[in-house]
Design a protein around this motif. Structure first.
Motif, PDB file in Angstrom:
ATOM      1  N   GLN A  72     -44.064  45.566  42.496  1.00  0.00           N
ATOM      2  CA  GLN A  72     -45.366  44.842  43.168  1.00  0.00           C
ATOM      3  C   GLN A  72     -45.750  45.264  44.487  1.00  0.00           C
ATOM      4  OE1 GLN A  72     -44.551  40.744  42.926  1.00  0.00           O
ATOM      5  NE2 GLN A  72     -44.013  40.630  40.876  1.00  0.00           N
ATOM      6  N   ALA A  73     -44.825  45.640  45.223  1.00  0.00           N
ATOM      7  CA  ALA A  73     -45.366  46.346  46.352  1.00  0.00           C
ATOM      8  C   ALA A  73     -46.048  47.458  46.503  1.00  0.00           C
ATOM      9  CB  ALA A  73     -44.114  46.264  47.498  1.00  0.00           C
ATOM     10  N   PHE A  74     -45.575  48.477  45.581  1.00  0.00           N
ATOM     11  CA  PHE A  74     -46.193  50.026  45.575  1.00  0.00           C
ATOM     12  C   PHE A  74     -46.990  49.988  44.372  1.00  0.00           C
ATOM     13  CE2 PHE A  74     -42.444  50.133  48.427  1.00  0.00           C
ATOM     14  CZ  PHE A  74     -43.149  50.295  49.558  1.00  0.00           C
ATOM     15  N   ASN A  75     -47.194  48.883  43.272  1.00  0.00           N
ATOM     16  CA  ASN A  75     -47.538  49.118  42.343  1.00  0.00           C
ATOM     17  C   ASN A  75     -47.322  50.102  41.367  1.00  0.00           C
ATOM     18  OD1 ASN A  75     -50.254  48.101  40.661  1.00  0.00           O
ATOM     19  ND2 ASN A  75     -51.644  49.447  41.641  1.00  0.00           N
ATOM     20  N   LEU A  76     -46.257  50.457  41.226  1.00  0.00           N
ATOM     21  CA  LEU A  76     -45.549  51.518  40.389  1.00  0.00           C
ATOM     22  C   LEU A  76     -44.532  50.930  39.553  1.00  0.00           C
ATOM     23  CD1 LEU A  76     -45.556  54.502  42.909  1.00  0.00           C
ATOM     24  CD2 LEU A  76     -46.694  54.400  40.799  1.00  0.00           C
ATOM     25  N   PRO A  77     -44.323  51.497  38.469  1.00  0.00           N
ATOM     26  CA  PRO A  77     -43.146  50.803  37.736  1.00  0.00           C
ATOM     27  C   PRO A  77     -41.805  51.426  38.335  1.00  0.00           C
ATOM     28  CG  PRO A  77     -44.042  52.741  36.562  1.00  0.00           C
ATOM     29  CD  PRO A  77     -44.892  52.339  37.763  1.00  0.00           C
ATOM     30  N   VAL A  78     -40.810  50.666  38.391  1.00  0.00           N
ATOM     31  CA  VAL A  78     -39.427  50.908  38.920  1.00  0.00           C
ATOM     32  C   VAL A  78     -38.284  50.903  38.066  1.00  0.00           C
ATOM     33  CG1 VAL A  78     -37.703  50.034  40.755  1.00  0.00           C
ATOM     34  CG2 VAL A  78     -40.265  49.915  40.823  1.00  0.00           C
ATOM     35  N   VAL A  79     -37.562  51.855  38.028  1.00  0.00           N
ATOM     36  CA  VAL A  79     -36.167  51.902  37.325  1.00  0.00           C
ATOM     37  C   VAL A  79     -35.114  51.843  38.178  1.00  0.00           C
ATOM     38  CG1 VAL A  79     -34.813  53.073  35.539  1.00  0.00           C
ATOM     39  CG2 VAL A  79     -37.228  53.046  35.383  1.00  0.00           C
ATOM     40  N   ASN A  80     -34.373  50.828  38.131  1.00  0.00           N
ATOM     41  CA  ASN A  80     -32.952  50.707  38.635  1.00  0.00           C
ATOM     42  C   ASN A  80     -31.749  51.598  37.875  1.00  0.00           C
ATOM     43  OD1 ASN A  80     -30.549  50.205  40.185  1.00  0.00           O
ATOM     44  ND2 ASN A  80     -31.226  48.040  40.613  1.00  0.00           N
ATOM     45  N   TYR A  81     -31.514  52.817  38.296  1.00  0.00           N
ATOM     46  CA  TYR A  81     -30.624  53.548  37.628  1.00  0.00           C
ATOM     47  C   TYR A  81     -29.260  53.619  38.210  1.00  0.00           C
ATOM     48  CZ  TYR A  81     -29.468  57.315  34.074  1.00  0.00           C
ATOM     49  OH  TYR A  81     -28.721  57.841  33.082  1.00  0.00           O
ATOM     50  N   SER A  82     -28.947  52.579  38.972  1.00  0.00           N
ATOM     51  CA  SER A  82     -27.509  52.325  39.546  1.00  0.00           C
ATOM     52  C   SER A  82     -26.562  51.691  38.732  1.00  0.00           C
ATOM     53  CB  SER A  82     -27.672  51.657  41.147  1.00  0.00           C
ATOM     54  OG  SER A  82     -28.906  52.294  41.865  1.00  0.00           O
ATOM     55  N   VAL A  83     -25.324  52.173  38.860  1.00  0.00           N
ATOM     56  CA  VAL A  83     -24.220  51.693  38.004  1.00  0.00           C
ATOM     57  C   VAL A  83     -23.005  51.277  39.042  1.00  0.00           C
ATOM     58  CG1 VAL A  83     -22.748  51.815  36.024  1.00  0.00           C
ATOM     59  CG2 VAL A  83     -25.132  52.540  36.025  1.00  0.00           C
ATOM     60  N   ASN A  84     -22.317  52.313  39.340  1.00  0.00           N
ATOM     61  CA  ASN A  84     -20.851  52.360  39.861  1.00  0.00           C
ATOM     62  C   ASN A  84     -20.652  53.511  40.962  1.00  0.00           C
ATOM     63  OD1 ASN A  84     -18.436  51.701  40.444  1.00  0.00           O
ATOM     64  ND2 ASN A  84     -17.327  51.900  38.488  1.00  0.00           N
ATOM     65  N   ALA A  85     -20.335  52.792  41.941  1.00  0.00           N
ATOM     66  CA  ALA A  85     -20.086  53.978  43.234  1.00  0.00           C
ATOM     67  C   ALA A  85     -18.600  54.707  42.603  1.00  0.00           C
ATOM     68  CB  ALA A  85     -19.893  53.379  44.422  1.00  0.00           C
ATOM     69  N   GLY A  86     -17.970  54.236  41.931  1.00  0.00           N
ATOM     70  CA  GLY A  86     -16.553  54.644  41.635  1.00  0.00           C
ATOM     71  C   GLY A  86     -16.671  56.098  41.024  1.00  0.00           C
ATOM     72  N   LEU A  87     -17.918  56.112  40.325  1.00  0.00           N
ATOM     73  CA  LEU A  87     -17.982  57.483  39.545  1.00  0.00           C
ATOM     74  C   LEU A  87     -18.300  58.608  40.662  1.00  0.00           C
ATOM     75  CD1 LEU A  87     -20.694  56.457  36.997  1.00  0.00           C
ATOM     76  CD2 LEU A  87     -18.233  56.718  36.594  1.00  0.00           C
ATOM     77  N   MET A  88     -18.534  58.487  42.153  1.00  0.00           N
ATOM     78  CA  MET A  88     -18.372  59.671  42.862  1.00  0.00           C
ATOM     79  C   MET A  88     -19.803  60.079  42.878  1.00  0.00           C
ATOM     80  SD  MET A  88     -15.831  58.396  44.404  1.00  0.00           S
ATOM     81  CE  MET A  88     -15.794  59.564  45.791  1.00  0.00           C
ATOM     82  N   LEU A  89     -20.058  60.905  44.070  1.00  0.00           N
ATOM     83  CA  LEU A  89     -21.470  61.609  44.101  1.00  0.00           C
ATOM     84  C   LEU A  89     -21.959  62.635  43.069  1.00  0.00           C
ATOM     85  CD1 LEU A  89     -23.967  61.712  46.039  1.00  0.00           C
ATOM     86  CD2 LEU A  89     -22.449  63.810  47.183  1.00  0.00           C
ATOM     87  N   PRO A  90     -20.838  63.505  42.708  1.00  0.00           N
ATOM     88  CA  PRO A  90     -21.423  64.587  41.831  1.00  0.00           C
ATOM     89  C   PRO A  90     -21.815  64.049  40.666  1.00  0.00           C
ATOM     90  CG  PRO A  90     -19.123  64.806  42.401  1.00  0.00           C
ATOM     91  CD  PRO A  90     -19.727  63.849  43.221  1.00  0.00           C
ATOM     92  N   VAL A  91     -21.045  62.816  39.835  1.00  0.00           N
ATOM     93  CA  VAL A  91     -21.422  62.214  38.572  1.00  0.00           C
ATOM     94  C   VAL A  91     -22.658  61.441  38.728  1.00  0.00           C
ATOM     95  CG1 VAL A  91     -20.716  60.827  36.930  1.00  0.00           C
ATOM     96  CG2 VAL A  91     -19.127  62.170  38.086  1.00  0.00           C
ATOM     97  N   ILE A  92     -22.959  60.803  39.974  1.00  0.00           N
ATOM     98  CA  ILE A  92     -24.128  59.961  39.986  1.00  0.00           C
ATOM     99  C   ILE A  92     -25.256  60.867  40.083  1.00  0.00           C
ATOM    100  CG2 ILE A  92     -25.433  58.764  41.545  1.00  0.00           C
ATOM    101  CD1 ILE A  92     -22.811  57.061  42.002  1.00  0.00           C
ATOM    102  N   LEU A  93     -25.075  62.114  40.856  1.00  0.00           N
ATOM    103  CA  LEU A  93     -26.282  63.131  40.909  1.00  0.00           C
ATOM    104  C   LEU A  93     -26.608  63.573  39.627  1.00  0.00           C
ATOM    105  CD1 LEU A  93     -25.394  64.772  44.427  1.00  0.00           C
ATOM    106  CD2 LEU A  93     -27.124  63.080  43.694  1.00  0.00           C
ATOM    107  N   HIS A  94     -25.506  64.059  38.771  1.00  0.00           N
ATOM    108  CA  HIS A  94     -25.688  64.457  37.497  1.00  0.00           C
ATOM    109  C   HIS A  94     -26.579  63.762  36.643  1.00  0.00           C
ATOM    110  CE1 HIS A  94     -24.852  67.224  34.297  1.00  0.00           C
ATOM    111  NE2 HIS A  94     -24.423  66.267  33.370  1.00  0.00           N
ATOM    112  N   LYS A  95     -26.006  62.362  36.445  1.00  0.00           N
ATOM    113  CA  LYS A  95     -26.450  61.533  35.661  1.00  0.00           C
ATOM    114  C   LYS A  95     -28.077  61.167  35.971  1.00  0.00           C
ATOM    115  CE  LYS A  95     -25.371  59.338  32.938  1.00  0.00           C
ATOM    116  NZ  LYS A  95     -25.271  59.745  31.438  1.00  0.00           N
ATOM    117  N   THR A  96     -28.231  60.936  37.384  1.00  0.00           N
ATOM    118  CA  THR A  96     -29.661  60.770  37.778  1.00  0.00           C
ATOM    119  C   THR A  96     -30.703  61.938  37.436  1.00  0.00           C
ATOM    120  OG1 THR A  96     -28.741  59.748  39.824  1.00  0.00           O
ATOM    121  CG2 THR A  96     -31.049  60.486  39.950  1.00  0.00           C
TER     122      THR A  96
END
Length: 323
Positions: A72-96
């Motif tokens: 609503q603030a930026f008039n754009l659709p938003v996707v929250n793609y966050s799940v679990n920090a335990g996956l660690m950085l390289p996995v989260i970057l790859h999934k993103t």
């Protein structure tokens, strides 16, 4: 005698390698909720039109962001793609990277463990990669690949071959994620007594004692930033919510990380100290906000983002528009 010993070790190692590869892509209950959450969020992302805002990190953002308010603030659709920090950085970057599109605006409130990642995968990362995403293995360094192989126990391999896969029923999983990817059912009224007791027993993290400033995480972030730039993706880093502790105010870690990232050319908005909250803001862990606090935290983030969106960086992009 020595020769027979070598034969025995070689035979054992060959058998273990065979068992390891047989276990790859074999589902595990340990990471089932993570897999289900990503499956749902990937479908949400594929159905969300561009231009859009993608928010990706670990569970502090799964619990901590009100995607509807940002939309609503930026008039754009938003996707929250966050799940679990335990996956660690390289996995989260790859999934993103798998769901990003040209022109996306990517906000990453990474947990502080991410910046300390130095190539030593934990149990959660190992289980998820070997059970559901073995194609990630070749993207990792040889050191990480070796650790994943070496730390995969025979017990876990046997368990995956014999267990019955269960559908997650508790707090974590796709069943508690809404149509933008946010966690639901986290109001103060939903907080169990044991959750609050867990928060009371929380000990301070020793990030300051571990941090060196030359972690492998920075190499991963530089490569990811280059990918974003190449694909016209605006990358914004920001602090995540964290249960405050008195000693955090005196620790250089929380000041050094934003300073280092900005010196490297990243857009990093906000101060970690401003995103540290009291115990009443949290639901069940020192990274998970309750629903009421989520709304306040999101409004603070929106204020931090306003100069980025309505300054030169995003407003002049052909991918941003007011609708």
């Amino acid at each position: 005698m020595y020769r027979y010993f070598l034969y025995g070790v070689t035979a054992w190692l060959a058998a273990y390698i065979a068992f390891f590869y047989i276990s790859l892509n074999k589902p595990s209950n340990v990471s089932k909720w993570v897999h289900d959450a990503y499956t749902k969020k990937t479908l949400i992302a594929s159905a969300t039109p561009s231009p859009r805002i993608v928010i990706s990190a670990g569970s502090s953002t799964l619990f901590g962001i009100d995607s509807s308010a940002i939309s609503q603030a930026f008039n754009l659709p938003v996707v929250n793609y966050s799940v679990n920090a335990g996956l660690m950085l390289p996995v989260i970057l790859h999934k993103t990277k798998q769901i990003l599109r040209e022109g996306d605006i990517l906000i990453m409130p990474l947990e502080y463990d991410m910046y300390l990642y130095n190539g030593n995968p934990n149990e959660q990362m190992i289980d998820f990669v070997t059970s559901y995403e073995p194609h990630i293995l070749p993207t990792l360094t040889l050191k990480e690949q070796f650790y994943i192989f070496w730390q995969t126990t025979l017990k876990s391999i046997i368990t995956k071959q014999t267990q019955e896969i269960q559908t997650p029923q508790g707090l974590y999983g796709a069943h508690n994620i809404d149509n933008r990817g946010d966690q639901i059912n986290t109001a103060k009224a939903d907080q169990a007594k044991e959750f609050y007791k867990e928060l009371q027993d929380t000990k301070p993290y020793e990030y300051n004692n571990i941090y060196k400033g030359d972690e492998l995480s920075y190499r991963y972030l530089r490569e990811f930033a280059a990918y974003c730039k190449q694909n016209n993706i605006k990358l914004i880093l920001t602090p995540c919510p964290l249960l405050t502790k008195p000693q955090y105010k005196e620790e250089r870690f929380f000041a050094d990380v934003p300073q280092k990232l900005r010196a490297m050319g990243f857009t990093y908005i906000g101060s970690p100290y401003d995103y540290m909250y009291s115990i009443d803001f949290f639901f069940n862990t020192d990274y998970h906000l309750n629903d009421e606090a989520r709304k306040n935290h999101t409004q603070k983030l929106i204020k931090e983002l306003l100069p980025i969106f309505f300054g030169n960086e995003v407003l002049t992009s052909s991918n941003f528009r007011r609708r």
